[in-house]
Design a protein around this motif. Structure first.
Motif, PDB file in Angstrom:
ATOM      1  N   UNK A   9       0.829  -1.208   0.000  1.00 52.72           N
ATOM      2  CA  UNK A   9       0.000   0.000   0.000  1.00 52.72           C
ATOM      3  C   UNK A   9       0.863   1.258   0.000  1.00 52.72           C
ATOM      4  N   UNK A  10       1.982   1.223   0.686  1.00 52.73           N
ATOM      5  CA  UNK A  10       2.900   2.379   0.657  1.00 52.73           C
ATOM      6  C   UNK A  10       3.449   2.597  -0.756  1.00 52.73           C
ATOM      7  N   UNK A  11       3.839   1.500  -1.416  1.00 55.01           N
ATOM      8  CA  UNK A  11       4.343   1.615  -2.805  1.00 55.01           C
ATOM      9  C   UNK A  11       3.253   2.167  -3.716  1.00 55.01           C
ATOM     10  N   UNK A  12       2.042   1.664  -3.554  1.00 57.60           N
ATOM     11  CA  UNK A  12       0.926   2.139  -4.385  1.00 57.60           C
ATOM     12  C   UNK A  12       0.673   3.620  -4.136  1.00 57.60           C
ATOM     13  N   UNK A  13       0.727   4.027  -2.891  1.00 58.28           N
ATOM     14  CA  UNK A  13       0.521   5.432  -2.553  1.00 58.28           C
ATOM     15  C   UNK A  13       1.619   6.298  -3.167  1.00 58.28           C
ATOM     16  N   UNK A  14       2.856   5.827  -3.100  1.00 59.84           N
ATOM     17  CA  UNK A  14       3.974   6.580  -3.675  1.00 59.84           C
ATOM     18  C   UNK A  14       3.854   6.710  -5.196  1.00 59.84           C
ATOM     19  N   UNK A  15       3.307   5.685  -5.850  1.00 58.05           N
ATOM     20  CA  UNK A  15       3.192   5.695  -7.319  1.00 58.05           C
ATOM     21  C   UNK A  15       1.928   6.390  -7.816  1.00 58.05           C
ATOM     22  N   UNK A  16       0.975   6.573  -6.922  1.00 57.71           N
ATOM     23  CA  UNK A  16      -0.311   7.146  -7.328  1.00 57.71           C
ATOM     24  C   UNK A  16      -0.162   8.564  -7.830  1.00 57.71           C
ATOM     25  N   UNK A  17      -0.907   8.886  -8.848  1.00 61.20           N
ATOM     26  CA  UNK A  17      -0.877  10.230  -9.433  1.00 61.20           C
ATOM     27  C   UNK A  17      -2.030  11.047  -8.843  1.00 61.20           C
ATOM     28  N   UNK A  51     -10.424   5.146  -4.536  1.00 60.54           N
ATOM     29  CA  UNK A  51     -10.545   4.002  -3.633  1.00 60.54           C
ATOM     30  C   UNK A  51     -10.150   2.706  -4.338  1.00 60.54           C
ATOM     31  N   UNK A  52     -10.592   2.525  -5.560  1.00 58.99           N
ATOM     32  CA  UNK A  52     -10.308   1.289  -6.304  1.00 58.99           C
ATOM     33  C   UNK A  52      -8.837   1.155  -6.693  1.00 58.99           C
ATOM     34  N   UNK A  53      -8.152   2.263  -6.763  1.00 62.40           N
ATOM     35  CA  UNK A  53      -6.736   2.243  -7.117  1.00 62.40           C
ATOM     36  C   UNK A  53      -5.941   1.305  -6.201  1.00 62.40           C
ATOM     37  N   UNK A  54      -6.338   1.207  -4.943  1.00 54.86           N
ATOM     38  CA  UNK A  54      -5.587   0.419  -3.963  1.00 54.86           C
ATOM     39  C   UNK A  54      -6.022  -1.044  -3.890  1.00 54.86           C
ATOM     40  N   UNK A  55      -7.126  -1.395  -4.526  1.00 62.69           N
ATOM     41  CA  UNK A  55      -7.638  -2.758  -4.419  1.00 62.69           C
ATOM     42  C   UNK A  55      -6.698  -3.797  -5.015  1.00 62.69           C
TER      43      UNK A  55
END
Length: 146
Positions: free
Chosen positions: A81-89, A105-109
């Motif tokens: 989740x940390x990696x996903x948050x860091x990569x999120x635009x 919200x779905x971005x993290x699923x």
């Protein structure tokens, strides 16, 4: 059986242009077993017998793997989740604030599910390592007779 849940809390801002900007403010992942870990030993082994104790000891190793796996799940999920948050635009933007919120919200699923599946595969590998012919041989050797 493990129960998992992910809540993505978001913040929304309305711009003068009418656009909505949405970004995650907090992620809450919940992991737990559905009830206590149950360990069973076949009735054919008397409760006070050497065989019962040997089988129980082996099964308790499996229970330990499950408890360790839960801690591993938590760590793997947090990292994913940390990696996903860091990569999120972020922030995500759009006219319909509710749709933009759902998108955020779905971005993290997917990262959540992928990390959980990887952790489950590792748990299964560890359990399989306990159920080898060598392991069964050691369990049988713990008692003078079966």
């Amino acid at each position: 059986r493990i129960r998992s849940q992910l809540f993505v809390h978001t913040l929304t801002e309305k711009r003068r242009s009418g656009q909505r900007c949405v970004w995650p403010s907090r992620l809450v992942a919940t992991l737990a077993y559905d009830g206590p870990i149950a360990v069973y030993v076949a009735r054919e082994y008397r409760r006070d017998s050497c065989q019962h104790k040997a089988v129980l000891a082996h099964e308790m190793e499996h229970a330990a793997v499950l408890r360790e796996a839960l801690e591993d799940y938590k760590q793997r999920l947090e990292e994913a989740l940390r990696r996903a948050l860091d990569r999120g635009l972020f922030p995500y933007t759009g006219q319909d604030g509710e749709l933009v919120k759902i998108r955020a919200e779905r971005y993290f699923e997917a990262p959540f599910r992928q990390a959980l599946a990887a952790a489950e595969r590792e748990r299964d590998r560890r359990n399989a390592a306990l159920d080898t012919p060598e392991s069964y041989r050691r369990t049988r050797e713990a008692c003078p007779s079966w």
